[in-house]
Design a protein around this motif. Sequence first.
Motif, PDB file in Angstrom:
ATOM      1  N   PHE A 187      16.200 -16.480  -7.163  1.00 34.27           N
ATOM      2  CA  PHE A 187      17.521 -17.115  -7.118  1.00 34.27           C
ATOM      3  C   PHE A 187      18.509 -16.354  -8.006  1.00 34.27           C
ATOM      4  O   PHE A 187      19.632 -16.060  -7.607  1.00 34.27           O
ATOM      5  N   LEU A 188      18.061 -16.027  -9.240  1.00 39.76           N
ATOM      6  CA  LEU A 188      18.977 -15.369 -10.184  1.00 39.76           C
ATOM      7  C   LEU A 188      19.355 -13.976  -9.701  1.00 39.76           C
ATOM      8  O   LEU A 188      20.514 -13.552  -9.821  1.00 39.76           O
ATOM      9  N   LEU A 190      19.390 -12.897  -6.559  1.00 38.33           N
ATOM     10  CA  LEU A 190      20.276 -13.032  -5.405  1.00 38.33           C
ATOM     11  C   LEU A 190      21.662 -13.490  -5.856  1.00 38.33           C
ATOM     12  O   LEU A 190      22.684 -13.000  -5.368  1.00 38.33           O
ATOM     13  N   ALA A 191      21.675 -14.435  -6.814  1.00 38.64           N
ATOM     14  CA  ALA A 191      22.954 -14.970  -7.281  1.00 38.64           C
ATOM     15  C   ALA A 191      23.794 -13.866  -7.906  1.00 38.64           C
ATOM     16  O   ALA A 191      24.999 -13.772  -7.681  1.00 38.64           O
ATOM     17  N   ARG A 192      23.111 -12.990  -8.688  1.00 39.78           N
ATOM     18  CA  ARG A 192      23.864 -11.924  -9.341  1.00 39.78           C
ATOM     19  C   ARG A 192      24.537 -11.035  -8.315  1.00 39.78           C
ATOM     20  O   ARG A 192      25.659 -10.608  -8.470  1.00 39.78           O
ATOM     21  N   ARG A 193      23.837 -10.827  -7.204  1.00 35.39           N
ATOM     22  CA  ARG A 193      24.332  -9.891  -6.202  1.00 35.39           C
ATOM     23  C   ARG A 193      25.285 -10.559  -5.212  1.00 35.39           C
ATOM     24  O   ARG A 193      26.319 -10.023  -4.850  1.00 35.39           O
ATOM     25  N   TYR A 194      24.895 -11.751  -4.723  1.00 34.83           N
ATOM     26  CA  TYR A 194      25.594 -12.302  -3.555  1.00 34.83           C
ATOM     27  C   TYR A 194      26.388 -13.569  -3.790  1.00 34.83           C
ATOM     28  O   TYR A 194      27.157 -13.983  -2.939  1.00 34.83           O
ATOM     29  N   LEU A 195      26.194 -14.240  -4.944  1.00 33.39           N
ATOM     30  CA  LEU A 195      26.834 -15.548  -5.107  1.00 33.39           C
ATOM     31  C   LEU A 195      28.355 -15.451  -5.130  1.00 33.39           C
ATOM     32  O   LEU A 195      29.045 -16.230  -4.446  1.00 33.39           O
ATOM     33  N   ALA A 196      28.866 -14.473  -5.895  1.00 33.78           N
ATOM     34  CA  ALA A 196      30.320 -14.348  -6.000  1.00 33.78           C
ATOM     35  C   ALA A 196      30.957 -14.051  -4.645  1.00 33.78           C
ATOM     36  O   ALA A 196      31.894 -14.753  -4.234  1.00 33.78           O
ATOM     37  N   PRO A 197      30.436 -13.054  -3.882  1.00 34.62           N
ATOM     38  CA  PRO A 197      31.030 -12.803  -2.557  1.00 34.62           C
ATOM     39  C   PRO A 197      30.948 -14.034  -1.653  1.00 34.62           C
ATOM     40  O   PRO A 197      31.904 -14.339  -0.933  1.00 34.62           O
ATOM     41  N   PRO A 217      22.249 -19.099 -14.197  1.00 40.77           N
ATOM     42  CA  PRO A 217      21.105 -19.445 -15.052  1.00 40.77           C
ATOM     43  C   PRO A 217      21.103 -20.915 -15.441  1.00 40.77           C
ATOM     44  O   PRO A 217      20.046 -21.563 -15.462  1.00 40.77           O
ATOM     45  N   MET A 218      22.307 -21.465 -15.741  1.00 39.91           N
ATOM     46  CA  MET A 218      22.363 -22.877 -16.113  1.00 39.91           C
ATOM     47  C   MET A 218      21.924 -23.740 -14.940  1.00 39.91           C
ATOM     48  O   MET A 218      21.206 -24.732 -15.112  1.00 39.91           O
ATOM     49  N   ALA A 219      22.339 -23.359 -13.729  1.00 40.39           N
ATOM     50  CA  ALA A 219      21.931 -24.100 -12.532  1.00 40.39           C
ATOM     51  C   ALA A 219      20.411 -24.078 -12.399  1.00 40.39           C
ATOM     52  O   ALA A 219      19.769 -25.117 -12.151  1.00 40.39           O
ATOM     53  N   ALA A 220      19.830 -22.894 -12.610  1.00 40.38           N
ATOM     54  CA  ALA A 220      18.365 -22.783 -12.525  1.00 40.38           C
ATOM     55  C   ALA A 220      17.699 -23.676 -13.552  1.00 40.38           C
ATOM     56  O   ALA A 220      16.693 -24.341 -13.273  1.00 40.38           O
ATOM     57  N   VAL A 221      18.255 -23.686 -14.760  1.00 36.68           N
ATOM     58  CA  VAL A 221      17.703 -24.515 -15.834  1.00 36.68           C
ATOM     59  C   VAL A 221      17.744 -25.995 -15.429  1.00 36.68           C
ATOM     60  O   VAL A 221      16.751 -26.730 -15.544  1.00 36.68           O
ATOM     61  N   ILE A 371      14.521 -11.798 -17.876  1.00 37.52           N
ATOM     62  CA  ILE A 371      14.234 -10.623 -17.053  1.00 37.52           C
ATOM     63  C   ILE A 371      15.482 -10.188 -16.297  1.00 37.52           C
ATOM     64  O   ILE A 371      15.847  -9.008 -16.276  1.00 37.52           O
ATOM     65  N   VAL A 372      16.163 -11.156 -15.689  1.00 43.10           N
ATOM     66  CA  VAL A 372      17.350 -10.794 -14.917  1.00 43.10           C
ATOM     67  C   VAL A 372      18.438 -10.248 -15.843  1.00 43.10           C
ATOM     68  O   VAL A 372      19.128  -9.276 -15.514  1.00 43.10           O
ATOM     69  N   ALA A 373      18.572 -10.832 -17.030  1.00 40.69           N
ATOM     70  CA  ALA A 373      19.601 -10.351 -17.962  1.00 40.69           C
ATOM     71  C   ALA A 373      19.322  -8.913 -18.394  1.00 40.69           C
ATOM     72  O   ALA A 373      20.222  -8.074 -18.430  1.00 40.69           O
TER      73      ALA A 373
END
Lengths: 567, 567
Positions: A187-188, A190-197, A217-221, A371-373
């Motif tokens: 999720f993180l 994909l979110a980094r890459r595609y969420l904003a677009p 990340p907060m959403a995942a938490v 890891i994503v960070a």
Amino acid sequence: MNLLPAWLRSYRPAWLAGDLTAGVIVTVMLIPQSLAYALLAGLPPEVGLYASILPIVAYALLGSSMTLAVGPVAVASLMTASALQPLAAAGSAEYVTLAIQLSLISGVMLLAFGALRLGFLAHFLSHPVISGFITGSAVLIAVGQLKYILGVKVAGSDVLETLVGLAKALPQTTPVTLAIGGASLLFLLLARRYLAPLLTRLGVPAKAADLMAKLAPMAAVIVSTAVVWLFKLNETAGVSVVGSVPQGLPQLTLALPGVSTLGQLWLPALLITLIGFVESVSVAQSLALKRQQRIQPNRELLGLGAANVASALSGGYPVTGGFARSVVNFAAGAHTPLAGVISAALMALVIAALTGLFYYLPYAVLAATIIVAVTSLIDLKTLKEAWHYDRADALSLLATAMGVVALGVEAGILMGVALSLAALVWRSSHPHMAVVGRVPGTEHFRNVERHAVQTVPGLLALRVDESLFFANATVLEDRVEALLAHDPSVRRVLLICSAVNQIDATALGVLTQLERSLASRGIEFTLAEVKGPVMDRLRSTELGQRLQGKVFLSVHEAFEHAVQVGN
Amino acid sequence: MNLLPAWLRSYRPAWLAGDLTAGVIVTVMLIPQSLAYALLAGLPPEVGLYASILPIVAYALLGSSMTLAVGPVAVASLMTASALQPLAAAGSAEYVTLAIQLSLISGVMLLAFGALRLGFLAHFLSHPVISGFITGSAVLIAVGQLKYILGVKVAGSDVLETLVGLAKALPQTTPVTLAIGGASLLFLLLARRYLAPLLTRLGVPAKAADLMAKLAPMAAVIVSTAVVWLFKLNETAGVSVVGSVPQGLPQLTLALPGVSTLGQLWLPALLITLIGFVESVSVAQSLALKRQQRIQPNRELLGLGAANVASALSGGYPVTGGFARSVVNFAAGAHTPLAGVISAALMALVIAALTGLFYYLPYAVLAATIIVAVTSLIDLKTLKEAWHYDRADALSLLATAMGVVALGVEAGILMGVALSLAALVWRSSHPHMAVVGRVPGTEHFRNVERHAVQTVPGLLALRVDESLFFANATVLEDRVEALLAHDPSVRRVLLICSAVNQIDATALGVLTQLERSLASRGIEFTLAEVKGPVMDRLRSTELGQRLQGKVFLSVHEAFEHAVQVGN
């Protein structure tokens, strides 16, 4: 009056909206990050929260950046773990005390460097070395977090050992933990890459979409905590969770390190100090330049020093200015450090009343956050650019990165610094020198090897393009003797000092000996274009006495003189 | 053919007389010195003799100096003692083995440095640091020998402790030992000062008188040995004597150090290597220059490396080129290393047949020899000169000397090297920069602060007098920003790169960021006088692309352009 920072004295109401928005958004990022980085540092979660309150306020009072977000960061957390794991069991009371003391020592070092104006020391970490260090650390961190994703216990002090341990422990994988960790990771990423677009396409304004993507990340938490709580997965499926986090504001205490602790911690503290400072200043500077503001490195030392002392006083661990949160802070409209103060106030609220919410938060999600960070810190672009531009720089980057991965953070960074110093030594001991001649019809003089220039028979005109000092004086002497051996007709040596800003005692000794030796062979030693301050000091020396009447104002004059007197 | 050294292939019979004389005279100096320095190193006397045979031959085959006298020297002996005393009991078999291994490691390091052409590393010991080190060592050595003059037993690891121990042991002084030691000391000091003038007045030619004065230590040895033997003072008055020295040529053996010994010895070996090399090269060079010969530093590394390996193979300890014997060798007429070979042959004769002569030689006389030899190394002239010329250099000299006396030889020299490197770091991070203007009516450009020059409104012309790299790039950026803050009317920054021989990846990054930041503020960034190789590499970078059409060949051209386009 002057006790209040400048930004506060000239605060404009128009800035408040931006500062408030940024403060809230950064807090939403900071909560999972502070818990995750405490985990990375081997510390209980509340220590990460403590490090996210007072340090921000301290920096706001003394630092020079308007938008830097100070607090726990990935690399300093890794360095803390690496410094303390040989000394105490991770998470033990002794370990926490050592982390607090590490922060105190680092803070005092930063303050001392600031007071002594030693900010220039940080320049000795070259960009390739820093880039290599960060990339190596990111790999180290990411590999170290995999065990939380798999839900296994693995002890490994280096990457190879950890990977072997993970492979062996694979059969013990906790399936539900892996499902939660893997899903969060996916999720993180994909979110980094595609969420904003995606949000933009759904009609959200581009800037808001960018900011919302940072809150993934907060959403995942939230989602994962809710799922674990709902199904009590910590009891039914063995999912490791944060558990109870002590509620209440941190106690102010002063834990002074003893002499033996100082002996163990000074080197790691120094490295954390330097790396933290360099990272923080470069983030602060790149943001400041976008708004045509300036960062004052010595003020930064004081600001970060105060932040670390504040962290130590309130039970936290080493902090510095972080990249990701600072960028978000800037983008969310922070105008002044008030944004940080608001963030600190919100964090205080969280820790005073809401820590119960973290009970069911699974470690696997925190590990996925980390890891994503850190994967975004892996910097292949600099390596590629350096490879094309300067092979030596590229190699020092690679060596530092591999040193960190293979030997650990301290050995890796020390290797990088040693490489930088070796480069400096090498460079300094190889000054550029050129035999020059006159460009026909002008008063300009250029390298005889690059230009069609006129020379005067019997005159050796050598330009040295660096100050003369212990590391290169002998090299100059050797060069002169080699040139003389090559052309025995030389009767006059002219040393062009246009780039010589200083001659130290060693170089003075070498020049004196060279002049004497040349004189004994009937060769005249002359100077041209000696700078004023250099000449002033030379005058009262033996060499200065012997050179009277042999120092020319310009190369032109020296050439004219050589032509007139002939051989 | 080429296996024979050049001096041997072109040997002229006319040189033989000088080489023979020098060989004999140096041997007469070498016998007491080799015994004394072995004592100083904490080794049995025969080890000093062993170190005076094969090493000389090895150097003769590979070294580049015609007159350097290689063998045991005071400073290397002190460093050997300081390295080994923590590891084994002085004089024990283990201690001797460690000394042999130290010599082997140092020899291999010298050979490796020679093969890698790393002679330049020695430049990093500045003259003041070396001078301070030698002076401090001389004090340390002299104080350490006093116990032999007094005939007492004192153990002290530093100067203060030794002096206190001596004061306490004063009542136990052996009167006859003190008489012999004191008389020798007085004789040697007076001989150094007055013997040559006295002999001259008695009709001896000046040069011969000088040489004869150098043989005073041998005279002291002969007379004192005779006196002790005559009255059997070793038995009747408790005078410590050398005793039986094993007779016979050294056995060739190879004592390879194990890994743990390597770990203990590499740092002292490296320091002995560097100090020995620097000392030796400076002696060799000053003698070579008097005869217009050249020393090749990399050949010296090989020659000294071979000498130390030879020393290790034949049971000796670290050797290097010594000051006193080399000067005597030169003055006695040595033309080639044959003089050394003759000396080695004579030493072999001594050890094969004559060691019985040393039985009654009192230690007090050897100590007196050492004290007189090292007091001549105490160098206050360099301190005085440095004090007048460059206060920082004088302070680093004092710090190194005091470091050696207070902390010991290793810590002292490391402190000196650290000081030298700190100076280098400081210097490199503070490049000279000048805002320039045009000298009216010329195409010359000079510092606006020193000359009455014309500037163009809106143009900031900054000359940087050093290559741009990680240690100073940010300093340049800060300077540009400070100048812009000071004069907001600037619309064009011209960076004059006439002294920039290199721009590393870090500096490239800083310049790229600076250009972008200036562009965003509507300020043009331009370059002038970029050197060919620098421009070649710049061209393919992002900065090179952005600067197309903004790089001027000369400052003159850049000024003309600025005047034409105006603001």
